[in-house]
Scaffold this motif. Structure first.
Motif, PDB file in Angstrom:
ATOM      1  N   ASP A  12       0.815  -1.213   0.000  1.00  0.00           N
ATOM      2  CA  ASP A  12       0.000   0.000   0.000  1.00  0.00           C
ATOM      3  C   ASP A  12       0.851   1.267   0.000  1.00  0.00           C
ATOM      4  OD1 ASP A  12       1.039  -0.128   2.536  1.00  0.00           O
ATOM      5  OD2 ASP A  12      -0.878   0.084   3.587  1.00  0.00           O
ATOM      6  N   CYS A  31      -2.700  -1.712  -3.376  1.00  0.00           N
ATOM      7  CA  CYS A  31      -3.960  -1.411  -2.688  1.00  0.00           C
ATOM      8  C   CYS A  31      -3.808  -0.147  -1.853  1.00  0.00           C
ATOM      9  CB  CYS A  31      -4.346  -2.531  -1.721  1.00  0.00           C
ATOM     10  SG  CYS A  31      -4.453  -4.174  -2.416  1.00  0.00           S
ATOM     11  N   GLY A  33      -5.868   1.000   2.061  1.00  0.00           N
ATOM     12  CA  GLY A  33      -6.758   0.446   3.084  1.00  0.00           C
ATOM     13  C   GLY A  33      -6.555  -1.013   3.419  1.00  0.00           C
ATOM     14  N   GLU A  36      -8.674  -2.792   5.950  1.00  0.00           N
ATOM     15  CA  GLU A  36     -10.006  -3.228   5.525  1.00  0.00           C
ATOM     16  C   GLU A  36      -9.942  -4.365   4.501  1.00  0.00           C
ATOM     17  OE1 GLU A  36     -13.139   0.212   5.525  1.00  0.00           O
ATOM     18  OE2 GLU A  36     -11.362   0.945   4.476  1.00  0.00           O
ATOM     19  N   THR A  39      -8.409  -1.672  -0.612  1.00  0.00           N
ATOM     20  CA  THR A  39      -9.329  -0.893  -1.435  1.00  0.00           C
ATOM     21  C   THR A  39      -8.533  -0.286  -2.586  1.00  0.00           C
ATOM     22  OG1 THR A  39      -8.993   1.025   0.011  1.00  0.00           O
ATOM     23  CG2 THR A  39     -10.929  -0.354   0.449  1.00  0.00           C
ATOM     24  N   THR A  40      -9.209   0.431  -3.470  1.00  0.00           N
ATOM     25  CA  THR A  40      -8.554   0.998  -4.650  1.00  0.00           C
ATOM     26  C   THR A  40      -7.500   2.030  -4.243  1.00  0.00           C
ATOM     27  OG1 THR A  40     -10.624   0.731  -5.864  1.00  0.00           O
ATOM     28  CG2 THR A  40      -8.946   2.137  -6.864  1.00  0.00           C
ATOM     29  N   ARG A  62     -11.683  -1.814  -5.655  1.00  0.00           N
ATOM     30  CA  ARG A  62     -12.667  -2.030  -4.585  1.00  0.00           C
ATOM     31  C   ARG A  62     -12.979  -0.664  -3.980  1.00  0.00           C
ATOM     32  NH1 ARG A  62     -11.699  -4.892   1.190  1.00  0.00           N
ATOM     33  NH2 ARG A  62     -13.866  -5.267   1.789  1.00  0.00           N
ATOM     34  N   PRO A  63     -14.159  -0.121  -4.223  1.00  0.00           N
ATOM     35  CA  PRO A  63     -14.439   1.267  -3.867  1.00  0.00           C
ATOM     36  C   PRO A  63     -14.585   1.538  -2.378  1.00  0.00           C
ATOM     37  CG  PRO A  63     -16.405   0.231  -4.736  1.00  0.00           C
ATOM     38  CD  PRO A  63     -15.279  -0.744  -4.937  1.00  0.00           C
ATOM     39  N   ARG A  64     -14.720   0.481  -1.576  1.00  0.00           N
ATOM     40  CA  ARG A  64     -14.902   0.642  -0.126  1.00  0.00           C
ATOM     41  C   ARG A  64     -14.628  -0.685   0.560  1.00  0.00           C
ATOM     42  NH1 ARG A  64     -19.176  -2.470   0.494  1.00  0.00           N
ATOM     43  NH2 ARG A  64     -20.907  -2.418  -1.001  1.00  0.00           N
ATOM     44  N   GLY A  65     -14.499  -0.636   1.883  1.00  0.00           N
ATOM     45  CA  GLY A  65     -14.433  -1.864   2.648  1.00  0.00           C
ATOM     46  C   GLY A  65     -15.825  -2.438   2.834  1.00  0.00           C
ATOM     47  N   TYR A  70     -22.511  -4.336  -4.604  1.00  0.00           N
ATOM     48  CA  TYR A  70     -22.280  -2.946  -4.985  1.00  0.00           C
ATOM     49  C   TYR A  70     -23.504  -2.280  -5.605  1.00  0.00           C
ATOM     50  CZ  TYR A  70     -17.432  -4.150  -4.122  1.00  0.00           C
ATOM     51  OH  TYR A  70     -16.268  -4.562  -3.529  1.00  0.00           O
ATOM     52  N   GLU A  74     -21.603   2.791  -7.177  1.00  0.00           N
ATOM     53  CA  GLU A  74     -20.313   2.170  -6.878  1.00  0.00           C
ATOM     54  C   GLU A  74     -19.746   1.460  -8.092  1.00  0.00           C
ATOM     55  OE1 GLU A  74     -20.647   1.305  -2.076  1.00  0.00           O
ATOM     56  OE2 GLU A  74     -21.586  -0.095  -3.482  1.00  0.00           O
TER      57      GLU A  74
END
Length: 252
Positions: A12, A31, A33, A36, A39-40, A62-65, A70, A74
């Motif tokens: 990350d 990545c 996050g 989590e 994420t993106t 991955r737009p969110r944890g 989706y 999203e």
């Protein structure tokens, strides 16, 4: 894969990407996050990582944890991120999507795969949340995914080893089964590789490094209570990567 296996390290930061390559990683999963599950990452991070390493860089989309169900908005974010990642030099992409009843979202995956072309795509650990992993794997093969990242639908690759082996036997050479990051360490890698017959493995190989900050305010946290402390930074550890690499070479 000159040595008969490929080590993918999940990172990350630029520092972790450079350390992963120095330690012998054959591919990087980029990545944000990681607390989590990934994420993106920012496109700035992708640009600089691509300038600093020569190994292939696969980008998490991955737009969110949280879950892998989706919304339409999203999905639009995911498509935009795929296009930007391709524009900024991604060598491959990583995503996963499920329906509310725990099956592969074939309609959405098909649409996202079309945006990803011609780059190779990994279906990430959303796989470990499916209702029926054997059926899900056949679905992913038919859709055109090149690999699946899985812990065998358990808390770690070691715990899920029996299912990973069943999945590998089911697909033979059609798709690569890759144990996940988080559960792979120097202590269990040999058992996982020997038990799964995997030719690739995925890890983060991180260690904590103390912050360089001299002044510190112990009364303030930047994130939620479960987040990492502000004055400790986790980065891919060159020595850990080299050790895992050596273990795999010795086995394979």
């Amino acid at each position: 894969m000159d040595d008969g296996f490929l080590m993918e390290v999940c990172v990350d930061s630029v520092e972790s990407a450079v350390n992963a390559e120095r330690g012998g990683a054959g591919r990087i999963e980029l990545c944000a996050g990681l607390v989590e599950g990934g994420t993106t990452p920012s496109m700035g991070l992708l640009q600089v990582v691509k300038q600093c390493v020569r190994v292939p860089v696969f980008v998490m989309i991955r737009p969110r944890g949280g879950d892998f169900l989706y919304s339409d908005r999203e999905v639009e974010v995911m498509k935009a991120d795929i296009r930007l990642a391709k524009l900024h030099g991604a060598d491959g992409l990583v995503f996963g999507a499920l329906t509310e009843d725990g099956r592969i979202d074939t309609e959405l995956c098909t649409a996202l795969l079309a945006v990803c072309r011609p780059l190779p795509v990994t279906f990430h650990r959303a796989f470990d949340m499916v209702h029926d992993p054997l059926v899900a794997l056949e679905t992913l093969i038919s859709l055109g995914f090149e690999r699946v990242l899985t812990s065998g639908c358990d808390s770690s690759a070691l715990e899920g080893l029996s299912l990973i082996k069943r999945l590998a036997e089911q697909v033979m050479c059609d798709i690569r089964l890759v144990p996940p990051g988080g559960g792979i360490t120097e202590r269990n890698l040999q058992r996982i590789l020997e038990g799964s017959t995997a030719s690739e493995f995925h890890c983060s190989a991180r260690s904590a490094r103390d912050s360089g900050m001299k002044f510190r305010n112990p009364n303030v946290a930047m994130g939620a209570s479960f987040s990492a402390p502000e004055y400790s930074i986790k980065v891919a550890d060159v020595a850990k990567v080299r050790t895992l690499n050596a273990i795999a070479k010795n086995i394979l």
